[in-house]
Design a protein around this motif. Structure first.
Motif, PDB file in Angstrom:
ATOM      1  N   SER A   1       0.849  -1.204   0.000  1.00  0.00           N
ATOM      2  CA  SER A   1       0.000   0.000   0.000  1.00  0.00           C
ATOM      3  C   SER A   1       0.877   1.243   0.000  1.00  0.00           C
ATOM      4  O   SER A   1       1.992   1.225   0.519  1.00  0.00           O
TER       5      SER A   1
ATOM      6  N   SER B   1       0.257   5.795  -0.037  1.00  0.00           N
ATOM      7  CA  SER B   1      -0.714   6.886  -0.074  1.00  0.00           C
ATOM      8  C   SER B   1      -0.009   8.220   0.151  1.00  0.00           C
ATOM      9  O   SER B   1       1.084   8.274   0.721  1.00  0.00           O
TER      10      SER B   1
ATOM     11  N   ASP C   1      -1.203  11.890   1.761  1.00  0.00           N
ATOM     12  CA  ASP C   1      -2.289  12.569   2.471  1.00  0.00           C
ATOM     13  C   ASP C   1      -1.927  14.042   2.655  1.00  0.00           C
ATOM     14  O   ASP C   1      -0.779  14.386   2.957  1.00  0.00           O
TER      15      ASP C   1
ATOM     16  N   SER D   1      -6.505  12.869  -0.211  1.00  0.00           N
ATOM     17  CA  SER D   1      -5.723  11.636  -0.073  1.00  0.00           C
ATOM     18  C   SER D   1      -5.730  10.888  -1.399  1.00  0.00           C
ATOM     19  O   SER D   1      -6.775  10.768  -2.057  1.00  0.00           O
TER      20      SER D   1
ATOM     21  N   GLY E   1      -4.439   7.090  -2.744  1.00  0.00           N
ATOM     22  CA  GLY E   1      -3.909   5.831  -2.233  1.00  0.00           C
ATOM     23  C   GLY E   1      -3.887   4.726  -3.277  1.00  0.00           C
ATOM     24  O   GLY E   1      -4.622   4.766  -4.275  1.00  0.00           O
ATOM     25  N   TRP E   2      -3.060   3.758  -3.018  1.00  0.00           N
ATOM     26  CA  TRP E   2      -2.967   2.578  -3.889  1.00  0.00           C
ATOM     27  C   TRP E   2      -2.649   1.393  -3.010  1.00  0.00           C
ATOM     28  O   TRP E   2      -1.870   1.487  -2.059  1.00  0.00           O
ATOM     29  N   SER E   3      -3.298   0.249  -3.306  1.00  0.00           N
ATOM     30  CA  SER E   3      -3.022  -0.966  -2.532  1.00  0.00           C
ATOM     31  C   SER E   3      -3.266  -2.188  -3.400  1.00  0.00           C
ATOM     32  O   SER E   3      -4.092  -2.167  -4.333  1.00  0.00           O
TER      33      SER E   3
ATOM     34  N   ARG F   1      -7.092   1.746  -6.373  1.00  0.00           N
ATOM     35  CA  ARG F   1      -6.642   3.139  -6.368  1.00  0.00           C
ATOM     36  C   ARG F   1      -7.757   3.983  -5.785  1.00  0.00           C
ATOM     37  O   ARG F   1      -8.912   3.820  -6.156  1.00  0.00           O
ATOM     38  N   THR F   2      -7.379   4.904  -4.876  1.00  0.00           N
ATOM     39  CA  THR F   2      -8.401   5.751  -4.251  1.00  0.00           C
ATOM     40  C   THR F   2      -7.993   7.220  -4.333  1.00  0.00           C
ATOM     41  O   THR F   2      -6.806   7.556  -4.322  1.00  0.00           O
TER      42      THR F   2
END
Length: 520
Positions: free
Chosen positions: A141, A143, A145, A331, A333-335, A346-347
């Motif tokens: 993960s 991210s 922020d 934010s 993110g990637w996981s 991906r968020t």
């Protein structure tokens, strides 16, 4: 990410930006406190302002040059390079400059954080009705922020104002240390020279009294004089001799104090080896401006004004706690994991956030009151510093005038005492006066010579104090002079200072921060 979600995120950012344009700044804007008595204070310093007897105008920055003493010039120059207290004051400029940098950084996103993790999972399941199962995988993960509290109520702006005023106060404080240092060096230097002259007077008087003692000793042994004359002569002689060690002790202590100002260990000072001769004749003080204007430019008064400015901004910082903290939050993110068929996620998230402590049980209100009380204290300190400055100017001025008036009669008294001793010796040797007249004449001559010297010394000290009271004795110093090269090298070896060790200081410190007015 869907078009709807992306649109919502953009709309949130735009809405928050629009909200930020409506920001306000809480708390009072700084205005320098008024000094109600200043306009009425039009002192002529007991005739020293615009006096026809004035000397040529003296540059207040280098007032000691009026004494025309190269040794004093060299001592003050050395003290400005080597004095530890002045160096500490310079380092406080760097300290306050770093504080200002911290305060300025708060106007930008307070959180800009990268997070990442790689986790290995080894999962074993056994027993029970289900078959045993082993699972091994790695999860990844990452991210970024961001949290940006908008300065909606001026909290951070006031913080910058307070830190900037503190920075300016550190500069004027360093300049005030220059003022005090110049005066201290000059005072100690002339105290040293005065003590040398006092020792010389005591030795000359001791030599005169020793000759009288030898004469009375011979006369007593030959039966021509009584033992009373002998013991009286011995008492006066030994009493004068006993003064010399005390004066020599004072001389060493003055020299040691001067050494400390020059950043040296106690010991001999080569600069003082050639010092001799009478004290300089300083008859008048050259004043090139009105005392009221000179008072407002004093570095300690300017420092007190900047301290008021620094505390004034603290009220706005305290008041901001009444209102919600409004932030932009974002934010990315990637996981994923190494499990077969696991998705890659991906968020993206963005939007405003609000934090508001609505129940504080009087904490915020009392903090505002605390900061306001401290502000009033700072205002009173400013007014008191100005009042004490006026007192210092007036006190020094009257001492300059009155010690100047004493110089001629005391000089005449000293010459008359010398003549009186000559006459007493002649009359005694010719048998027309007893030895008591000689002893009295010796005491009077010693006393009058000391009084004349001490008055001259007090006059010089008062002149020094008056120039100091006018705020003279400081110059704008570049950072290279404020923090010497060896110190900068030592600091750079520990820490990356960027250009702060050499960056020029602002030149807007000679006048009050803003126009004179009242504290709102």
């Amino acid at each position: 990410m869907s078009q709807g979600a992306r649109g919502l995120g953009i709309a949130s950012v735009v809405a928050a930006a629009a909200l930020a344009t409506a920001c306000t700044t809480l708390g009072p804007d700084y205005r320098e406190p008024e000094l109600a008595w200043l306009k009425a204070w039009q002192s002529d310093l007991y005739g020293q302002v615009e006096s026809p007897e004035q000397q040529t105008q003296v540059d207040l920055r280098f007032w000691w040059r009026a004494f025309n003493d190269p040794v004093l010039d060299g001592l003050i120059e050395t003290a400005r390079r080597e004095n530890p207290t002045l160096r500490i004051a310079g380092l406080r400029i760097l300290e306050s400059r770093a504080v200002l940098g911290i305060a300025g950084a708060n106007r930008y996103p307070q959180v800009q954080q990268v997070n990442g993790a790689a986790t290995y999972v080894d999962n074993h399941e056994s027993g029970g009705q289900a078959p045993d199962k082993d699972q091994h995988f790695t999860a990844y993960s990452a991210s970024f922020d961001l949290i940006w509290e908008l300065d909606f109520w001026g909290r951070f702006q006031r913080g910058v104002e307070s830190a900037e005023a503190g920075f300016f106060a550190s500069i004027t404080n360093q300049q005030d240390v220059q003022v005090l240092l110049s005066a201290q060096v000059a005072d100690l230097y002339y105290a040293y020279r005065t003590t040398l002259l006092r020792i010389d007077i005591a030795r000359k008087n001791a030599a005169i009294q020793k000759r009288s003692l030898e004469i009375t000793q011979r006369l007593f042994e030959s039966g021509e004089e009584s033992e009373l004359d002998l013991q009286s002569a011995k008492s006066q002689y030994l009493g004068t001799v006993a003064l010399i060690p005390e004066l020599e002790s004072n001389l060493v202590r003055i020299r040691n104090a001067l050494s400390a100002l020059l950043g040296r260990l106690p010991g001999d000072m080569p600069e003082l080896a050639s010092v001799s001769g009478p004290l300089p004749d300083v008859r008048a003080v050259a004043i090139g401006d009105l005392p009221a204007r000179l008072l407002l430019r004093r570095r300690d008064v300017r420092t007190a004004a900047w301290q008021v400015a620094a505390q004034s901004a603290q009220i706005g910082i305290a008041k901001a706690d009444y209102f919600p903290a409004i932030s932009l939050v974002g934010s990315i993110g990637w996981s994923t994991s190494s499990v077969d068929g696991s998705p890659e996620v991906r968020t993206f998230a963005a939007g405003p956030a609000l934090r508001w402590n609505i129940f504080d049980y009087g904490r915020i209100g009392n903090n505002v009151r605390l900061q306001d009380a401290r502000l009033q204290e700072a205002i009173e300190q400013f007014r008191n510093s100005a009042l004490l400055a006026a007192q210092e100017i007036d006190d020094a001025a009257i001492v300059v005038v009155k010690t100047g008036e004493q110089q001629e009669p005391l000089g005449g008294a000293a010459r008359a005492a010398e003549r009186s001793l000559d006459l007493a010796n002649t009359l005694y040797q010719e048998g027309y006066a007893d030895f008591d007249r000689v002893l009295d004449a010796q005491r009077v001559m010693f006393t009058q010579a000391e009084r004349e010297l001490l008055n001259d010394s007090a006059h010089i000290s008062a002149v020094i104090t008056l120039y100091k009271a006018f705020g003279g004795g400081w110059v704008d110093m570049p950072m290279e002079a404020i923090v010497p090269q060896p110190v900068r090298d030592e600091m750079r070896a520990r820490t990356d200072w960027g250009d702060l060790l050499t960056a020029p200081l602002p030149d807007r410190l000679h006048e009050p921060p803003i126009e004179t007015g009242s504290q709102r």
